[in-house]
Design an enzyme around this catalytic site. Structure first.
Site, short mmCIF file in Angstrom:
data_model
loop_
_atom_site.label_atom_id
_atom_site.label_comp_id
_atom_site.label_asym_id
_atom_site.label_seq_id
_atom_site.Cartn_x
_atom_site.Cartn_y
_atom_site.Cartn_z
N ASP A 50 0.85 -1.19 0.00
CA ASP A 50 0.00 0.00 0.00
C ASP A 50 0.88 1.23 0.00
OD1 ASP A 50 -2.13 2.01 0.79
OD2 ASP A 50 -3.29 0.16 0.97
N TYR A 168 -13.24 5.50 -13.78
CA TYR A 168 -13.10 4.35 -12.87
C TYR A 168 -13.84 3.15 -13.46
CZ TYR A 168 -14.27 1.80 -8.46
OH TYR A 168 -14.47 0.87 -7.48
N THR A 203 -17.00 1.35 3.76
CA THR A 203 -15.64 1.43 4.28
C THR A 203 -15.45 2.80 4.93
OG1 THR A 203 -14.92 2.37 2.22
CG2 THR A 203 -14.77 -0.02 2.40
N1 LIG Z 1 -16.17 0.24 -1.18
C1 LIG Z 1 -17.02 -0.06 -2.15
O1 LIG Z 1 -18.22 0.21 -2.04
C2 LIG Z 1 -16.57 -0.75 -3.40
C3 LIG Z 1 -17.53 -1.05 -4.37
C4 LIG Z 1 -17.13 -1.69 -5.54
C5 LIG Z 1 -15.80 -2.04 -5.73
N2 LIG Z 1 -14.89 -1.74 -4.77
C6 LIG Z 1 -13.50 -2.14 -5.04
O2 LIG Z 1 -12.97 -2.84 -3.92
C7 LIG Z 1 -11.58 -2.54 -3.76
C8 LIG Z 1 -11.34 -1.97 -2.39
O3 LIG Z 1 -12.17 -0.84 -2.22
P1 LIG Z 1 -12.14 0.05 -0.91
O4 LIG Z 1 -13.45 0.74 -0.87
O5 LIG Z 1 -11.66 -0.72 0.24
O6 LIG Z 1 -11.03 1.15 -1.33
P2 LIG Z 1 -10.23 2.18 -0.41
O7 LIG Z 1 -10.06 3.41 -1.25
O8 LIG Z 1 -10.89 2.32 0.92
O9 LIG Z 1 -8.84 1.45 -0.22
C9 LIG Z 1 -7.98 1.30 -1.31
C10 LIG Z 1 -6.58 1.06 -0.78
O10 LIG Z 1 -5.71 1.14 -1.92
C11 LIG Z 1 -4.62 1.94 -1.56
N3 LIG Z 1 -4.04 2.60 -2.74
C12 LIG Z 1 -4.61 3.57 -3.51
N4 LIG Z 1 -3.74 3.98 -4.45
C13 LIG Z 1 -2.61 3.26 -4.27
C14 LIG Z 1 -1.35 3.24 -4.92
N5 LIG Z 1 -1.06 4.07 -5.93
N6 LIG Z 1 -0.42 2.39 -4.48
C15 LIG Z 1 -0.67 1.56 -3.44
N7 LIG Z 1 -1.84 1.54 -2.79
C16 LIG Z 1 -2.80 2.38 -3.18
C17 LIG Z 1 -5.18 2.98 -0.61
O11 LIG Z 1 -4.17 3.60 0.17
C18 LIG Z 1 -6.14 2.14 0.21
O12 LIG Z 1 -5.51 1.55 1.33
C19 LIG Z 1 -11.25 -1.56 -4.90
O13 LIG Z 1 -10.74 -2.27 -5.99
C20 LIG Z 1 -12.59 -0.95 -5.23
O14 LIG Z 1 -12.62 -0.47 -6.55
C21 LIG Z 1 -15.23 -1.10 -3.63
#
Ligand SMILES: NC(=O)c1ccc[n+]([C@@H]2O[C@H](COP(=O)([O-])OP(=O)(O)OC[C@H]3O[C@@H](n4cnc5c(N)ncnc54)[C@H](O)[C@@H]3O)[C@@H](O)[C@H]2O)c1
Length: 265
Positions: A50, A168, A203
């Site tokens: 991360d 996205y 989240t």
């Molecule tokens: N939360 C939702 O409702 C939801 C819905 C559909 C899909 N998703 C997918 O689930 C996955 C997780 O989602 P989330 O809501 O936990 O996301 P989040 O944004 O809360 O967490 C994403 C994590 O990725 C890390 N990150 C971002 N850019 C980075 C980089 N350049 N290098 C390294 N790390 C990096 C961030 O620091 C964070 O810890 C994602 O792929 C998201 O697209 C989430």
């Protein structure tokens, strides 16, 4: 599969996941942190990548008494050199990665006119490109071993045509195609590639950005089940798909969304 009798883990226990080498991207917060916790609770050897150092170190500290304390590596996944270096560290003196979870993303809201060519590249870099190159980093050792699992995180967003997320959603749609392509190419090596499609998951970041009680009521209206889907629910799906219980599952999309057919939020 068995259920945990004497631990505080809310997860079913899959004995075959114990001691497995698991790499989770974006594991410092949100759904990724639930992946880290749930695989650590299986006794797996977890490394998570991360960019968020404070959160990553705090999570590693919280889980330090797990059977195998999860290891946090800072890595900017938009930088392919950083990816190469991280996997060099991961594979140094260790066997093949057994399970890769490509989870990191950034769902920045935007209008169509906001996007510049540079922002296009940034969005693809953070939402699509690294999944390919992290997979490329683990596949040769998986092929040599004759087994492996790759789980890619898609999104319900483009299936619902949500507003202000076109960039996205473009990347997330690509992830489904990429998963199918890799599943086809790697199936003869017994490497399974699947896509997990979360619905609206509450989240910490989503709560800060927009997940208000009013928005949640709208989401419930669009879901068949009127209940919140939590990061742990997504983790439960990942544990199953990573385990031998899913030995015949590949090249498919698995929704964890409470039946979210909603008309947009
Ligand atoms: N939360 C939702 O409702 C939801 C819905 C559909 C899909 N998703 C997918 O689930 C996955 C997780 O989602 P989330 O809501 O936990 O996301 P989040 O944004 O809360 O967490 C994403 C994590 O990725 C890390 N990150 C971002 N850019 C980075 C980089 N350049 N290098 C390294 N790390 C990096 C961030 O620091 C964070 O810890 C994602 O792929 C998201 O697209 C989430």
């Amino acid at each position: 599969m068995s259920t945990s009798q004497n631990t505080t883990s809310p997860f079913a226990i899959y004995p075959d996941l114990a001691d497995k080498r698991v790499v989770i991207t974006g594991g410092a917060s949100g759904i990724g942190a639930a992946f880290v916790e749930s695989f650590a609770a299986q006794g797996a050897r977890v490394t998570f990548l991360d960019i968020a150092e404070v959160d990553g170190m705090a999570l590693a500290q919280k889980l330090k008494s797990a059977k195998h304390a999860p290891r946090f590596l800072r890595c900017d996944l938009t930088d392919t050199c950083d990816i190469t270096n991280a996997f060099k560290v991961i594979h140094e003196g260790a066997g093949a990665t057994d399970i890769l979870i490509n989870n990191a993303a950034n769902d920045v809201r935007h209008t169509l006119s906001d996007i510049t060519p540079a922002m296009w590249d940034t969005s693809i870099a953070v939402n699509l490109k690294h999944l390919y190159f992290c997979s490329q980093a683990v596949v040769p050792a998986m092929q040599a071993k004759g087994s492996g699992v790759i789980l890619n995180l898609g999104s319900i967003s483009w299936h619902l045509a949500l507003p202000n997320l076109a960039m996205y959603m473009t990347a997330k749609a690509g992830i489904e195609a990429m998963s199918r392509g890799m599943a086809r190419d790697l199936g003869s090596d017994n490497i399974r590639v699947n896509c997990i499609i979360p619905g609206a998951i509450k989240t910490p970041k989503q709560t800060l950005m927009w997940h208000t009680p009013e928005q949640e009521a709208k989401i419930f209206n669009g879901q068949c089940l009127k209940m919140r889907v939590e990061p742990e629910d997504v983790a439960a799906m990942a544990l199953f798909l990573a385990s031998n219980s899913a030995a015949k599952c590949t090249g498919r999309e698995y929704y964890i969304d409470a039946g979210y057919y909603g008309d947009g939020v």
